[in-house]
Design an enzyme around this catalytic site. Structure first.
Site, mmCIF file in Angstrom:
data_model
loop_
_atom_site.group_PDB
_atom_site.id
_atom_site.type_symbol
_atom_site.label_atom_id
_atom_site.label_comp_id
_atom_site.label_asym_id
_atom_site.label_seq_id
_atom_site.Cartn_x
_atom_site.Cartn_y
_atom_site.Cartn_z
ATOM 1 C CG HIS A 12 -28.006 -43.446 2.211
ATOM 2 N ND1 HIS A 12 -27.252 -42.682 3.493
ATOM 3 C CD2 HIS A 12 -27.956 -44.830 2.791
ATOM 4 C CE1 HIS A 12 -26.151 -43.415 3.934
ATOM 5 N NE2 HIS A 12 -26.972 -44.656 3.624
ATOM 6 C CG ASP A 63 -29.651 -48.312 4.315
ATOM 7 O OD1 ASP A 63 -28.706 -47.641 3.689
ATOM 8 O OD2 ASP A 63 -28.921 -48.423 5.211
ATOM 9 C CG HIS A 98 -29.438 -44.044 7.737
ATOM 10 N ND1 HIS A 98 -30.539 -44.207 6.716
ATOM 11 C CD2 HIS A 98 -28.136 -44.273 7.189
ATOM 12 C CE1 HIS A 98 -30.203 -45.563 6.191
ATOM 13 N NE2 HIS A 98 -28.203 -45.411 6.549
ATOM 14 N NE ARG A 122 -18.648 -44.434 12.806
ATOM 15 C CZ ARG A 122 -19.723 -44.341 12.183
ATOM 16 N NH1 ARG A 122 -19.986 -42.957 11.373
ATOM 17 N NH2 ARG A 122 -20.590 -45.204 12.918
#
Ligand code: NAG
Ligand code: NAG
Ligand code: NAG
Length: 696
Positions: free
Chosen positions: A625, A627, A677, A687
């Protein structure tokens, strides 16, 4: 000598020297109080010859700390004068000592006395004491002070003897005024009684020399008397006079009577009283600093009001909230532990809002060898501090002329002040003598600190403040809210320095200078930003809040088109942290952005800032995607290989991955167009990352 053009002057000087030999100072003191030692030091400074009457004799003139015009003084004086009665040329100065200091030397004193052309000269003041009925007996004066003062008198020995002989008072009789109407020093050329004259007296700094000047009569008095309620003003003047303080050198007697700790094996025993009297941020740092004080723990005992304990110290006593002991009572308890223990050499009182950065503080204070001494601490870049330079008539704060200079360390030295708080050291010996009253922290309507200072002042003990070193600062406790799990995170506005110390990575400053910044992929920067504590607290705060988004497209944020792909997350505004986060971006991210992307000035505006959670069985990864930002920061909040496995970030255009994110380090990369990314799958554990889309 007589043939030189200046012989007149030389003769003059010789005369003064001879006269100086012919001057004797008599004073009465029954105890070597700090006031007395100040008097004696000033006398020694100017080379006065002094004879102290009554030392170690029981005092009968009432409370020795109050000015006593007692007949006992006259009796002592009488017998002393008998020794000197036949010395025609001997000039005798009789003065108080506990609240008097010399501002100049014997030569000037004798000159002024001779100029007065009288056998005896008395000090004068505006008020008549102790008996107002005597007022009519004093002739009115055209100019100057009318009444006989209590500061002292000076005269030829035989005349003084005659004068005093006529006196037949008893020891507790205060009415000495009735029989001694002689010449008065109306214009304070010799004696300055401060009572009723505070506004007349100012400090004059000239050629590295400090003098008190009487502005009303334009005179430079030689003897200054802080009678009655003006003792504090004398303490203030005594910080500068006689020449113990100059702009060039600071205080010239600060090192007088130092107690050296060099080479001592068994250092003095200290009892540290720790007081947490209200919700206080950064307590873990406080206890860390306490541990790090450079002093053997086996010589320290700790008393804590309202907190848990540790086992490292020789002894530790804790009074917790359940014991329901209020502030003043707790402070009495702590101090009493030292007072009652003959092995306790020093009591060190420390409030939790004090950030004591100087690890040598205990040694520095001990070495100053004062009964009561505080290190200067103040609020960061504010004038709020732990001392007052003066008191208002009702005993509250008043600003002294030198207050700001002392707080800002433009004047450095050891200061006799009327009020200290938050952090100070008291000699155990003083607690067992002058300060042996059990209850120093109560006093009328005064709060505990004010009561303590009031009582210490009344016991004739001087309180000193030192700003000769940097010691630390005081936290601001306003706006400390305790509704969160980790409340310190919200302190970025109130206590920015302490926030930085706790939460910003120790190598951030190096990154700001361009060191330590890595570029793992094209135009992707990587640098340290958060401490482990910051990461842990942020994660815990989010888990504590617990309302993670579902990660599906029903989320309104996604419908609004901000988030291109949904994640399992909690936004900063959901925990009420967006103002603080914005401040963090502004203070710590913006400066580095401007370094790394020259010519780009960020407003650090953000629509979206959130913590993302990746789990194998929840949402392990994120599809490729863009940002919705000009640039993005992505801070790793936990540790790969320990807290989780897998994870990382891949930039597709460059076929470049960061597979081992470092806890507390942030990635910073452009948001649109080039840096398409994806989040690589987390294969084990959980995480967490903190993501902000900046300048959308
Ligand atoms: C410390 O001060 C006391 C007076 O309070 C004095 O008697 C003593 O001599 C001083 N210590 C040293 C080493 O000067
Ligand atoms: C900061 O950088 C130094 C030198 O590179 C390093 O030794 C140290 O471990 C770093 N500190 C932290 C907390 O990573
Ligand atoms: C991407 O990089 C990996 C190794 O890092 C390589 O095996 C792969 O062939 C590359 N893919 C492309 C499309 O270049």
């Amino acid at each position: 000598v007589l043939q030189t053009p200046h012989s007149g002057l030389v003769m003059h000087l010789l005369c003064f020297l001879l006269h100086a030999e012919n001057l004797l100072v008599l004073t009465v003191a029954t105890k070597q109080t700090e006031g007395f030692r100040r008097f004696r030091r000033s006398a020694q400074f100017f080379n006065y010859k002094i004879q102290v009457l009554g030392l170690d004799e029981e005092w009968k003139g009432g409370d020795e700390r109050k000015p006593a015009g007692g007949g006992q003084k006259v009796r002592l004086l009488k017998s002393a004068l008998k020794q000197h009665a036949d010395k025609e040329d001997l000039v005798i100065l009789f003065t108080e000592s506990y609240d008097v200091l010399f501002a100049s030397g014997p030569a000037e004193l004798l000159k002024k006395f001779k100029q007065a052309k009288s056998k005896v000269v008395f000090s004068a003041e505006n008020y008549i004491y102790p008996d107002r009925k005597l007022e009519a007996k004093y002739p009115p004066v055209r100019d100057g002070k009318r009444f006989l003062g209590s500061g002292g008198f000076i005269g030829y020995a035989p005349s003084l003897k005659k004068l005093v002989e006529e006196w037949k008072g008893k020891d507790d009789d205060r009415q000495m005024t009735a029989c001694v109407l002689i010449n008065l020093d109306h214009r304070s050329r010799i004696f300055q009684n401060l009572n009723g004259a505070l506004d007349e007296v100012v400090l004059k700094f000239e050629n590295a020399r400090v003098r008190a000047r009487n502005l009303l009569y334009d005179t430079l008095p030689v003897i200054i008397h802080g009678n009655g309620p003006t003792k504090l003003q004398l303490n203030y003047l005594g910080n500068y006079i006689p020449q113990i303080w100059t702009f060039e050198t600071g205080c010239t007697v600060c090192d007088e009577g130092l107690r050296s700790l060099a080479g001592i094996k068994a250092l003095p025993m200290i009892l540290i009283g720790v007081f947490i009297e209200q919700p206080t941020p950064f307590l873990s740092q406080f206890f860390l600093r306490l541990r790090n004080l450079h002093y053997p723990k086996q010589r320290i005992q700790v008393f804590i009001h309202n907190h848990e304990h540790s086992k490292e110290y020789l002894a530790m006593k804790v009074i917790g909230p359940d014991d329901e002991v209020e502030n003043a009572e707790a402070r009495n308890l702590g101090m009493d532990l030292c007072r009652k223990d003959p092995d306790c050499d020093y009591y060190f009182s420390l409030d939790a809002e004090v950030v004591l950065k100087n690890t040598e503080t205990l040694r520095i204070l001990i070495e100053q060898n004062k009964s009561v001494i505080a290190p200067l601490v103040s609020r960061h870049e504010k004038l709020w501090s732990n001392f007052w330079g003066a008191l208002s008539p009702d005993g509250y704060y008043a600003r002294s002329e030198d207050y700001v200079d002392i707080v800002q360390r433009r004047r450095v030295g050891l200061w006799n002040v009327p009020y200290i708080s938050s952090v100070y050291m008291v000699k155990g010996k003083a607690l067992r003598s002058e300060l042996d009253e059990g209850d120093l922290f109560h006093g009328g309507k005064l709060d505990a600190d004010m009561a303590f200072c009031h009582n210490v002042r009344n016991r004739g003990v001087f309180m000193y403040l030192t700003n000769r070193h940097q010691f630390g600062h005081i936290l601001s406790l306003e706006n400390y809210q305790t509704a969160h799990l980790h409340n310190d995170l919200w302190q970025i506005f109130s206590n920015p320095e302490d926030w930085k110390e706790k939460y910003i990575h120790e190598n951030y400053t190096a990154a700001l200078k361009g060191k330590l910044v890595e570029m793992p992929c094209p135009d992707v920067y990587w640098f340290p930003i958060f401490t482990d504590t910051a990461c842990d607290e942020l994660v815990e705060e989010m888990e504590h809040y617990g309302k993670w988004s579902t990660g599906d497209n029903t989320d309104s944020r996604i419908q609004g088109g901000y988030e291109n792909v949904p994640t399992i997350d909690i936004h900063m505004n959901q925990i009420g942290f967006e103002r603080e986060w914005y401040k963090f971006l502004l203070d710590y991210i913006a400066p580095i952005t401007e370094k790394l992307y020259p010519g780009y000035y960020t407003k650090t505006q953000f629509e979206l800032a959130f913590v993302v959670r990746y789990k194998p069985d929840e949402q392990p990864s994120l599809m490729p995607h863009h940002d919705a930002s000009t640039f993005t920061i992505n801070i790793a909040l936990n540790r790969v290989g320990i807290d989780y496995e897998g994870g990382g970030c891949r930039f597709l255009r460059y076929n470049c991955s960061i597979r081992a994110p470092r806890k507390g380090w942030t990635l910073m990369h452009p948001g649109r167009l080039t840096h398409y990314h994806e989040g690589l799958p987390t294969t084990k554990g959980t995480r967490y990352i903190a993501v902000s889309f900046i300048d959308p």
